[in-house]
Design a protein around this motif. Structure first.
Motif, PDB file in Angstrom:
ATOM      1  N   UNK A 192       6.816  26.726  71.753  1.00  0.00           N
ATOM      2  CA  UNK A 192       6.703  26.173  70.406  1.00  0.00           C
ATOM      3  C   UNK A 192       5.428  25.336  70.305  1.00  0.00           C
ATOM      4  N   UNK A 193       4.738  25.401  69.178  1.00  0.00           N
ATOM      5  CA  UNK A 193       3.500  24.620  69.036  1.00  0.00           C
ATOM      6  C   UNK A 193       3.783  23.133  68.881  1.00  0.00           C
ATOM      7  N   UNK A 194       2.839  22.319  69.370  1.00  0.00           N
ATOM      8  CA  UNK A 194       2.871  20.876  69.177  1.00  0.00           C
ATOM      9  C   UNK A 194       1.847  20.529  68.095  1.00  0.00           C
ATOM     10  N   UNK A 195       2.259  19.804  67.070  1.00  0.00           N
ATOM     11  CA  UNK A 195       1.352  19.454  65.978  1.00  0.00           C
ATOM     12  C   UNK A 195       0.403  18.351  66.447  1.00  0.00           C
ATOM     13  N   UNK A 196      -0.901  18.607  66.325  1.00  0.00           N
ATOM     14  CA  UNK A 196      -1.923  17.606  66.616  1.00  0.00           C
ATOM     15  C   UNK A 196      -2.226  16.788  65.366  1.00  0.00           C
ATOM     16  N   UNK A 197      -2.452  17.466  64.266  1.00  0.00           N
ATOM     17  CA  UNK A 197      -2.749  16.789  62.995  1.00  0.00           C
ATOM     18  C   UNK A 197      -2.391  17.754  61.868  1.00  0.00           C
ATOM     19  N   UNK A 198      -1.769  17.231  60.831  1.00  0.00           N
ATOM     20  CA  UNK A 198      -1.352  18.040  59.687  1.00  0.00           C
ATOM     21  C   UNK A 198      -1.795  17.333  58.412  1.00  0.00           C
ATOM     22  N   UNK A 199      -2.407  18.082  57.505  1.00  0.00           N
ATOM     23  CA  UNK A 199      -2.912  17.504  56.257  1.00  0.00           C
ATOM     24  C   UNK A 199      -2.440  18.347  55.082  1.00  0.00           C
ATOM     25  N   UNK A 220      -4.310   9.047  60.438  1.00  0.00           N
ATOM     26  CA  UNK A 220      -3.913  10.437  60.211  1.00  0.00           C
ATOM     27  C   UNK A 220      -3.799  10.764  58.729  1.00  0.00           C
ATOM     28  N   UNK A 221      -3.538   9.779  57.885  1.00  0.00           N
ATOM     29  CA  UNK A 221      -3.133  10.070  56.509  1.00  0.00           C
ATOM     30  C   UNK A 221      -4.019   9.471  55.428  1.00  0.00           C
ATOM     31  N   UNK A 222      -4.958   8.603  55.767  1.00  0.00           N
ATOM     32  CA  UNK A 222      -5.772   7.948  54.737  1.00  0.00           C
ATOM     33  C   UNK A 222      -6.960   8.833  54.379  1.00  0.00           C
TER      34      UNK A 222
END
Length: 732
Positions: A192-199, A220-222
């Motif tokens: 299963x993939x591991x999320x590094x960064x999601x936008x 990560x979110x700004x």
């Protein structure tokens, strides 16, 4: 020996020292790449997104401005990219979740895997140094692969012709309406993939980036919006840096560092709002009738009443005023996408008053929004031309006056929306059928000799069918097909000699081929009006679009004949003949001679909108699936599956009102009524007539809770099998 001693020894010593420094730097870079751990790769970040790129650098190898993603190395190490990376790192990839033609998710492998989109060249290991930003071109470019040939030509920027340059091209494109991007690591095959960064990015205007700020690795979110300046020649270069730059690779470089790198992000700019018309009450008002509109507003701030200072309709009549009058729009609601909470918009409503809609008048109008930063957007999106100085040939951006034709030929003004107040058309022609995603229903004979090596579907162009309900020939030379309810002057016109025969089903190919060639390689115009070979100069969007048939009755005056819409997000206004249409609408209906069909039919692959019975301007449009129910162009239309009825219309009078649950109760408990269509009584479509059916009907009408099962309160067929008697319903 020291620096002074080396100077005394001469240039040989300097050369030795230079080589020593170069090798040391190269070794350092190599050792950084070797020392990088999984934790370092987990510090990669999606840093900036441009999803509607018009002229922002860097350009891809074709010198085209395409959508881009910027990836930031937030670690302290150089990270090796491509298939040469340490296999223990696994596969690091980015995806937008879209599917390819085989139904598989599209990925771009950045580390390990197939490294799709990498030009290997001969420059050796590809490293992204600490703090560097890698540009990914989201152009689905088939010419960039792992074969080391990026086919760059001298037509591009002069310092980007070295064949060893390193560009990265994704096998997917970006949606400027917003979508979810995921940067992930797959440790090993099958894991299963591991999320590094999601936008999740919102809808983006043209040349606006969605960029991470500050660029701290823990942020990560700004994200902020930036209005990017144009790129290199032929565009101006005096407006500062853009998203990044591509430079020539050093043929002697051991590291082969990427030549397309991003630049530091800015803290954000105020961005102009966006205004879009989403609904209207009519595009052919009767004299004295107001025309109501709803518009959708988006902005980088919350587009509510505090941040949006004005929303206006600007309008003028073609014969009385050169100045636009103003009608203010009122705030209705603030909404968000359930699947993308970052996407928020507001709905505003306004109207052009009936007092200006006098018989024979043509009204030109546009929409205007101003936000708290005094930034303005208009729809149409360019300044409107003065009366009598309109664009030529349907182009939007024109200004210089052609002394011979009187047309605008430059880029300073555009064409407003328009409608003409006319009597109801007596022309016996309707748009009878629409197939906006034809794959196998009907072949375009002019495509038979075309080069179709890529896709056999290229023989199957999209089409509409016109039907003449009269027993006589009808001259259609002055008729116009337009992709837009308020764009008749930009439509495609039938030529001299065009006819539709008695009771004829006439095919018009909506394939974009109906225009004269500009270059030697362009396909010849296939229109042959004498032979009834018709091809428009525009195409249709299978997911959401509209097409209208008009008659030209003056220099700038058009009378509506017929029209159809599909895939819209619902109707807000009641038509003059029918109740408000609901969303979703599985089987949609028109609005009489001034019709407009609205339905959530998705992307209509092999689906058709077919009117039944033929030629009736008040008839239903049924959504037909070619695989289940034959779509028969040039033949009478199929009525669709099963008997047509309105769920909840118990007494069959053509509407759902309080008399229907009363009739249902009388049938169940007093034995009054013949129960001609028990499917209409079965409000929840459970195959039974029960007390819950009239209760559900009353709740729907007076409490706004619940909704009749398909087909709802509009004509359609029963989607489920049951044991109820055959429905006899007279009002569809």
């Amino acid at each position: 020996m020291g620096w002074e001693g080396c100077v005394k020894k001469g240039k040989d010593c300097l050369l030795f020292l230079g080589l020593f420094v170069a090798c040391s730097l190269s070794f350092t870079s190599w050792s950084f790449a070797q020392d990088a751990t999984i934790e370092d790769y987990m510090m990669l970040r999606i840093n900036e997104i441009v999803a509607d790129n018009d002229d922002i650098e860097p350009f891809n190898w074709r010198c085209k401005s395409v959508d881009m993603i910027e990836i930031y190395n937030g670690s302290s190490k150089a990270l090796t990219l491509g298939p040469t990376a340490d296999s223990s790192i696994g596969v690091i990839r980015i995806t937008d979740g879209s599917l390819d033609e085989n139904g598989k998710v599209r990925y771009l492998d950045l580390v390990g895997g197939e490294a799709l989109g990498f030009n290997q060249g001969t420059g050796g290991v590809k490293n992204l140094l600490a703090g560097q930003r890698l540009i990914i071109f989201c152009d689905e470019d088939p010419y960039i692969g792992t074969n080391g040939n990026n086919r760059r030509t001298a037509e591009c920027i002069e310092d980007r012709v070295n064949k060893d340059e390193f560009e990265v091209h994704a096998n997917f494109r970006l949606d400027n309406d917003g979508e979810l991007l995921t940067l992930e690591r797959v440790p090993e095959v099958g894991a299963d993939p591991e999320i590094i960064h999601q936008v999740q990015y919102p809808p983006l205007n043209r040349d606006v980036s969605y960029s991470r700020y500050p660029e701290d690795v823990d942020n990560l979110d700004a994200f902020v919006f930036n209005q990017l300046p144009p790129g290199p020649p032929p565009f101006p270069t005096d407006q500062g840096p853009s998203m990044g730059k591509c430079t020539a690779a050093d043929p002697e470089a051991i590291t082969g560092i990427s030549t397309c790198l991003g630049s530091p992000n800015n803290p954000g700019d105020p961005i102009a709002p966006n205004i879009e018309m989403i609904d209207y009450s009519t595009n052919s008002p009767r004299p004295g009738e107001e025309v109501m509109f709803r518009v959708r507003i988006t902005d980088e701030k919350l587009p509510d009443e505090q941040n949006i200072t004005s929303v206006r309709i600007r309008y003028r009549t073609d014969g009385t005023s050169t100045n636009f009058q103003t009608a203010d729009c009122q705030f209705i609601d603030l909404l968000e996408d359930a699947n993308n909470p970052i996407e928020k918009w507001s709905i505003w409503e306004g109207a052009i008053p009936g007092s200006v809609n006098q018989l024979g008048e043509t009204i030109e109008f546009y929409f205007e929004v101003t936000d708290q930063d005094d930034l303005v957007d208009t729809n149409p999106g360019v300044p409107i031309c003065d009366i009598g100085i309109g664009p030529c040939n349907g182009n939007d951006l024109l200004s210089e006056i052609d002394p011979e034709s009187g047309c605008n030929l430059g880029d300073d003004c555009g064409q407003a929306f328009q409608y003409t107040v006319t009597e109801v058309s007596d022309i016996p022609i309707v748009i009878n059928e629409v197939v906006p995603n034809n794959r196998s229903i009907l072949k375009d004979p002019t495509e038979e000799v075309a080069d179709c090596n890529v896709d056999d579907n290229c023989l199957y162009d999209d089409f509409i069918e016109l039907y003449n309900s009269q027993a006589l020939n009808v001259n259609i030379a002055d008729l116009v097909l337009a992709r837009g309810a308020f764009r008749p002057s930009r439509g495609w016109a039938f030529g001299s000699g065009s006819l539709i025969g008695p009771k004829e089903h006439l095919i018009v190919w909506v394939d974009g081929d109906g225009k004269d060639p500009v270059d030697a390689d362009d396909k010849p115009n296939p229109n042959n009006f004498a032979q009834k070979e018709y091809h428009t100069d525009f195409t249709l969007d299978a997911s959401r679009d509209e097409i209208f048939l008009f008659k030209k009755i003056g220099d700038n005056d058009y009378q509506l004949i017929s029209g159809v819409r599909w895939g819209t997000s619902g109707r807000y206004f009641e038509s003059r003949d029918l109740p408000a249409v609901v969303d979703p609408l599985p089987l949609a209906r028109n609005e009489g001679v001034r019709e407009s069909l609205s339905g959530d039919v998705g992307t209509m692959v092999e689906l058709g909108l077919a009117r039944f019975p033929d030629g009736d301007p008040s008839a239903n449009f049924n959504v037909l699936n070619h695989n289940d129910i034959p779509i028969t162009p040039k033949e009478p239309n199929n009525p669709g599956p099963g008997t047509q009825f309105r769920r909840g219309d118990v007494n069959g009078d053509g509407g759902v009102d309080v008399t229907d649950p009363i009739s249902n109760l009388q049938f169940q408990f007093l034995g009054i009524g013949d129960g001609a269509c028990q499917d209409a009584m079965d409000f929840d479509d459970n195959g039974k007539i029960e007390i819950t059916d009239p209760i559900g009907n009353l709740s729907y009408q007076f409490l706004g809770s619940g909704f009749p099962a398909d087909p709802g309160p509009v004509c359609g067929s029963d989607p489920t099998e049951d044991e109820l008697p055959e429905c006899l319903y007279p009002s569809c």
